[in-house]
Structures are given as C-alpha cells and as structure tokens.
Design a protein around this motif. Structure first.
Motif, PDB file in Angstrom:
ATOM      1  N   VAL A 108       0.522  -4.972   1.786  1.00  0.00           N
ATOM      2  CA  VAL A 108       0.708  -4.018   0.707  1.00  0.00           C
ATOM      3  C   VAL A 108      -0.312  -2.908   0.850  1.00  0.00           C
ATOM      4  O   VAL A 108      -1.525  -3.155   0.737  1.00  0.00           O
ATOM      5  N   ASP A 109       0.140  -1.693   1.124  1.00  0.00           N
ATOM      6  CA  ASP A 109      -0.754  -0.538   1.211  1.00  0.00           C
ATOM      7  C   ASP A 109      -0.961   0.027  -0.178  1.00  0.00           C
ATOM      8  O   ASP A 109       0.008   0.297  -0.892  1.00  0.00           O
ATOM      9  N   VAL A 110      -2.241   0.180  -0.564  1.00  0.00           N
ATOM     10  CA  VAL A 110      -2.577   0.631  -1.911  1.00  0.00           C
ATOM     11  C   VAL A 110      -3.507   1.828  -1.855  1.00  0.00           C
ATOM     12  O   VAL A 110      -4.241   2.024  -0.904  1.00  0.00           O
ATOM     13  N   GLY A 111      -3.471   2.635  -2.887  1.00  0.00           N
ATOM     14  CA  GLY A 111      -4.360   3.786  -2.942  1.00  0.00           C
ATOM     15  C   GLY A 111      -4.297   4.457  -4.287  1.00  0.00           C
ATOM     16  O   GLY A 111      -3.495   4.144  -5.131  1.00  0.00           O
ATOM     17  N   LEU A 143      -1.745   2.859   7.913  1.00  0.00           N
ATOM     18  CA  LEU A 143      -1.618   2.856   6.459  1.00  0.00           C
ATOM     19  C   LEU A 143      -0.631   3.920   5.985  1.00  0.00           C
ATOM     20  O   LEU A 143      -0.512   4.983   6.594  1.00  0.00           O
ATOM     21  N   ALA A 144       0.054   3.633   4.897  1.00  0.00           N
ATOM     22  CA  ALA A 144       0.982   4.603   4.306  1.00  0.00           C
ATOM     23  C   ALA A 144       0.203   5.823   3.814  1.00  0.00           C
ATOM     24  O   ALA A 144      -0.996   5.734   3.527  1.00  0.00           O
ATOM     25  N   ARG A 164      -5.482  -2.044   2.330  1.00  0.00           N
ATOM     26  CA  ARG A 164      -4.317  -2.910   2.508  1.00  0.00           C
ATOM     27  C   ARG A 164      -4.625  -4.283   1.906  1.00  0.00           C
ATOM     28  O   ARG A 164      -5.710  -4.804   2.064  1.00  0.00           O
ATOM     29  N   VAL A 165      -3.614  -4.850   1.242  1.00  0.00           N
ATOM     30  CA  VAL A 165      -3.722  -6.181   0.667  1.00  0.00           C
ATOM     31  C   VAL A 165      -2.799  -7.111   1.455  1.00  0.00           C
ATOM     32  O   VAL A 165      -1.622  -6.798   1.644  1.00  0.00           O
ATOM     33  N   ALA A 174       3.193   1.215  -0.209  1.00  0.00           N
ATOM     34  CA  ALA A 174       4.172   0.609   0.706  1.00  0.00           C
ATOM     35  C   ALA A 174       3.972  -0.895   0.696  1.00  0.00           C
ATOM     36  O   ALA A 174       2.867  -1.370   0.454  1.00  0.00           O
ATOM     37  N   CYS A 175       5.046  -1.627   0.961  1.00  0.00           N
ATOM     38  CA  CYS A 175       4.965  -3.089   1.055  1.00  0.00           C
ATOM     39  C   CYS A 175       5.899  -3.530   2.168  1.00  0.00           C
ATOM     40  O   CYS A 175       7.105  -3.281   2.114  1.00  0.00           O
TER      41      CYS A 175
END
Length: 108
Positions: free
Chosen positions: A105-108, A52-53, A59-60, A90-91
């Motif tokens: 798609v890394d989300v946070g 993961l970023a 992650r999506v 990040a994507c």
C-alpha cells in the motif's frame, strides 16, 4: 512464497474507506484497524523507492496471513500509521497459486 516475517510486522494501520453512498467526496466509513503491518518511509525503501505511486511518501506491507484483519485498502482511503495521517495512493496485491500473499500500500 514465504510469509513476511512477524518481527517486521510491528506497526498498526487505521483505515477509513471512502463512503460509496455519500453525496460528496470527503465522507468516510467507520475506521477499521489492521494490526501487524510494516511501514517503510521512502528513504527506507532504498533502490525500490522509484516504484512508489505519485505523491507517496512510504509503503505499507500487509501480510494476508500474519496481519490481523488484513484486507485490500481502497485507493483514496484515509490511513493513520504511528500517529501520522496519510492517504492511500495505490494498493497492489501480490500472490501465487490463486491466493493473495500480501498487499503493498503506497501512502502519502
């Protein structure tokens, strides 16, 4: 490459991209919705969570064919999944034979 199975694509993601014409940061475009995505929290990713970023909590997975209105989510976009507001960290597009298969798609 096989598509992501539809039974896994149960989440909906709302995306607000940064406004490139804005005079300052923090201004976003109108929301766009991607239906049929798969959101997994860090804990659900198991052995791949290390990838993961920085600052990402999940992650999506967005399928280029089966996710409704799929597109590449720009880094810095505000996203909402299942009522939880996050930011795209990040994507990464994955594909074969010159076509996009899916985005992670890394989300946070």
């Amino acid at each position: 490459m096989m598509q992501i199975p539809k039974h896994l694509l149960t989440d909906v993601m709302t995306v607000r991209e940064p406004d490139p014409a804005a005079d300052y940061a923090g201004k976003y475009l109108e929301p766009r919705t991607i239906g049929g995505v798969c959101f997994q929290r860090r804990e659900q990713l198991g052995r791949t969570a290390w990838s993961l970023a920085d600052g990402a909590t999940g992650r999506v997975f967005v399928d280029a064919v089966n996710s409704v209105c799929a597109f590449e989510v720009p880094v810095g976009s505000r996203v909402e999944i299942n009522g939880r507001a996050m930011e795209c960290k990040a994507c990464q597009a994955y594909g074969a034979f010159g076509f996009v298969h899916h985005w992670e798609v890394d989300v946070g």
